[in-house]
Design an enzyme around this catalytic site. Structure first.
Site, PDB file in Angstrom:
ATOM      1  N   LEU A 169     -22.088  11.591  -4.519  1.00 20.62           N
ATOM      2  CA  LEU A 169     -22.151  11.713  -3.048  1.00 20.62           C
ATOM      3  C   LEU A 169     -23.476  11.253  -2.456  1.00 20.62           C
ATOM      4  CD1 LEU A 169     -20.120  15.010  -2.282  1.00 20.62           C
ATOM      5  CD2 LEU A 169     -19.333  12.637  -2.348  1.00 20.62           C
ATOM      6  N   TYR A 172     -29.968  -7.108  -8.039  1.00 23.36           N
ATOM      7  CA  TYR A 172     -28.628  -6.524  -7.889  1.00 23.36           C
ATOM      8  C   TYR A 172     -27.601  -7.340  -8.675  1.00 23.36           C
ATOM      9  CZ  TYR A 172     -24.033  -5.898  -5.855  1.00 23.36           C
ATOM     10  OH  TYR A 172     -22.674  -5.727  -5.706  1.00 23.36           O
ATOM     11  N   LYS A 232     -25.357  -6.532 -12.345  1.00 28.34           N
ATOM     12  CA  LYS A 232     -23.899  -6.654 -12.463  1.00 28.34           C
ATOM     13  C   LYS A 232     -23.537  -7.618 -13.594  1.00 28.34           C
ATOM     14  CE  LYS A 232     -22.193  -4.147  -9.015  1.00 28.34           C
ATOM     15  NZ  LYS A 232     -21.086  -3.191  -9.129  1.00 28.34           N
TER      16      LYS A 232
END
Ligand code: UDP
Length: 332
Positions: free
Chosen positions: A33, A141, A145
């Site tokens: 969250l 980033y 990945k």
């Protein structure tokens, strides 16, 4: 299937949870969250609030739930921040998922669906981008990945993991019923910012660069509906039955849209003006990125439901109009 959706309270994860329910699967959500929204998840599905950094907690979730497939949506995805704080990205996007993979292998859970990105291609030499286009990320980033894709491949070879890595282009839109949608904090994406500007919720939209070598001088991107991304993740399940398989698919519509075309579409759909100003290029933005996603369309039982930008923006507009504060659980 029992599907563990890590990051299932986030933008793409929460739409995938809905699609899993529609298809008769049983999603279980694990989300810390940090960016996710509890309200994005139906109350009656198992929800674990925890972080992949907590290996014990991950083990407990997998012990409690009999999981068949794991989906991972829990990456950080702010390109600029990945440049200024790379270790945060290597930690969250690469190191923490190792706990997940270790926990899976210990329990013989060997199916994995990974949300990768077109940012793994960097600035491609040829368009549209196919899965064979050389991957050369230009920011941490995209690198995290790509590193995840390579790690999955190694685990697949060594331990028989079967995985699919979906390289998304620009995720956009919202659920057709308007109950969930995009609510990032901070928001950096073009479509929600254009809608907010039209609604007077934010100052003028800035167009980052009008001097690119593109038809109208603004960047070209490939906006794919979040529900179309989601259904591809489910359509790949049968492919994962055989152990040790590795699949890579681009997910885009194949139709490039310029920033100005997106602004026009938002104006058409909303009936409002999008106030904007021209601004300098945003560092790290490639001029054009769009997909050839024939491979996914041929190999998977998957069809794009939102092929045009207007139908995608209609769903985004519907969500924003009915939920001007998003989920209303985080400060903007
Ligand atoms: N963009 C823009 N103004 C904004 C946000 C984005 O002009 O306030 C442009 C951005 O430069 C890019 C396109 O819109 O060409 C899509 O950007 P977004 O951040 O939505 O996605 P990205 O392609 O960076 O993943």
């Amino acid at each position: 299937m029992n599907v563990l959706v890590v990051g299932g309270a986030g933008y793409i994860g929460s739409h995938c949870v809905r699609k899993l329910l529609d298809a008769g699967h049983r999603p279980v959500v694990l989300d810390n969250l940090v960016f996710g929204h509890r309200k994005a998840i139906p109350n009656d599905i198992p929800f674990y609030e925890g972080d992949l950094g907590n290996a014990k907690y991950v083990d407990n979730v997998l012990d409690k739930e009999k999981i068949d497939v794991v989906m991972h949506f829990a990456a950080f995805a702010y390109v600029g921040e990945s440049v200024t704080n790379p270790l945060k990205y290597y930690d969250n996007n690469l190191a923490k998922p190792m706990n997940l993979l270790k926990a899976m292998l210990r329990r013989d859970v060997k199916k994995f669906v990974f949300s990768s990105t077109c940012a793994t291609y960097g600035t491609p030499e040829k368009l549209p981008i196919t899965e064979d286009t050389f991957q050369n990320p230009i920011n941490p980033y995209g690198q995290t990945k790509l590193d995840m894709e390579k790690m999955l491949k190694a685990v697949s070879v060594a331990h028989g993991l079967s995985f699919a890595a979906f390289r998304y282009f620009n995720a956009a839109g919202a659920a057709a019923d308007g109950t969930i949608g995009e609510d990032h904090n901070p928001e950096t994406h073009l479509i929600p910012l254009a809608i907010d500007a039209a609604m007077g919720k934010r100052p003028k939209l800035q167009i980052f660069g009008t001097d690119y070598d593109t038809p109208d001088g603004t960047c070209l991107r490939d906006y794919i509906h979040v529900d179309d991304l989601s259904t591809a993740h489910i359509a790949v399940f049968p492919k994962l039955d055989e152990p040790g398989q590795a699949f890579h698919y681009n997910l885009g519509t194949g139709t490039p849209q310029s920033v100005k075309e997106v602004i026009n579409a938002v104006e058409e759909v909303s009936g409002l003006k999008v106030p904007y100003e021209e601004a300098p290029r945003r560092p790290g933005d490639p001029p054009a990125l769009y997909a050839n996603s024939q491979k996914a369309q041929t190999e998977l039982d998957w069809k794009i439901q939102y092929p045009d930008i207007k139908s995608t923006i209609e769903t985004a507009w519907n969500w924003s109009k009915n939920n001007p504060d998003g989920f209303g659980d985080k400060e903007n």
